[in-house]
Design a protein around this motif. Sequence first.
Motif, PDB file in Angstrom:
ATOM      1  N   ALA A  65       5.560   8.017  -0.873  1.00  0.00           N
ATOM      2  CA  ALA A  65       4.574   7.837  -1.946  1.00  0.00           C
ATOM      3  C   ALA A  65       4.160   6.375  -2.066  1.00  0.00           C
ATOM      4  N   ASN A  66       5.107   5.465  -1.959  1.00  0.00           N
ATOM      5  CA  ASN A  66       4.768   4.040  -2.043  1.00  0.00           C
ATOM      6  C   ASN A  66       3.831   3.627  -0.909  1.00  0.00           C
ATOM      7  N   ARG A  67       4.107   4.114   0.308  1.00  0.00           N
ATOM      8  CA  ARG A  67       3.240   3.781   1.433  1.00  0.00           C
ATOM      9  C   ARG A  67       1.844   4.377   1.243  1.00  0.00           C
ATOM     10  N   GLU A  68       1.765   5.599   0.722  1.00  0.00           N
ATOM     11  CA  GLU A  68       0.465   6.235   0.526  1.00  0.00           C
ATOM     12  C   GLU A  68      -0.357   5.507  -0.525  1.00  0.00           C
ATOM     13  N   PHE A  69       0.277   5.098  -1.620  1.00  0.00           N
ATOM     14  CA  PHE A  69      -0.461   4.428  -2.681  1.00  0.00           C
ATOM     15  C   PHE A  69      -0.949   3.058  -2.231  1.00  0.00           C
ATOM     16  N   VAL A  70      -0.183   2.379  -1.404  1.00  0.00           N
ATOM     17  CA  VAL A  70      -0.630   1.091  -0.885  1.00  0.00           C
ATOM     18  C   VAL A  70      -1.839   1.308   0.012  1.00  0.00           C
ATOM     19  N   ALA A  71      -1.804   2.347   0.836  1.00  0.00           N
ATOM     20  CA  ALA A  71      -2.928   2.624   1.723  1.00  0.00           C
ATOM     21  C   ALA A  71      -4.150   3.080   0.943  1.00  0.00           C
ATOM     22  N   ASP A  72      -3.966   3.716  -0.208  1.00  0.00           N
ATOM     23  CA  ASP A  72      -5.097   4.208  -0.988  1.00  0.00           C
ATOM     24  C   ASP A  72      -5.871   3.088  -1.665  1.00  0.00           C
ATOM     25  N   THR A  73      -5.268   1.911  -1.787  1.00  0.00           N
ATOM     26  CA  THR A  73      -5.975   0.847  -2.495  1.00  0.00           C
ATOM     27  C   THR A  73      -7.275   0.506  -1.801  1.00  0.00           C
ATOM     28  N   ALA A  74      -7.287   0.436  -0.500  1.00  0.00           N
ATOM     29  CA  ALA A  74      -8.527   0.177   0.223  1.00  0.00           C
ATOM     30  C   ALA A  74      -8.330   0.579   1.676  1.00  0.00           C
TER      31      ALA A  74
END
Length: 114
Positions: A65-74
């Motif tokens: 989840a942490n990796r996905e949210f970081v990737a979702d930023t931009a």
Amino acid sequence: MVYVILIVVVLAIVIIAATITRRRGAVRALSYAPSPELLDEKLTSLSEVSVKPVLSPEASTQDIANREFVADTADDLMDPNNPQHAQWVRDHPYAESDEEYLAEHPEDAPKPPE
């Protein structure tokens, strides 16, 4: 009456101890599994089995989840808010900006609202 108070105190201690033990177990992020490289060896006792750390399902899910949210930023490398945008622009000097593209292709310009 003394027995009732004693039972309540003991019961309270047991409940507090169980709560603390359960919270410690929930916070634990690693389990240990036998190392697959050493499974072919002949072992004489369990203490000789080498183990490797494995993320618990909760910690593994949190990591994903942490990796996905970081990737979702931009995700878009052309987005100036993306942390890798500056590096991408340096690596691709031939890339044109949106303004340059629209100057060459006016048919792709967004239409003003009517």
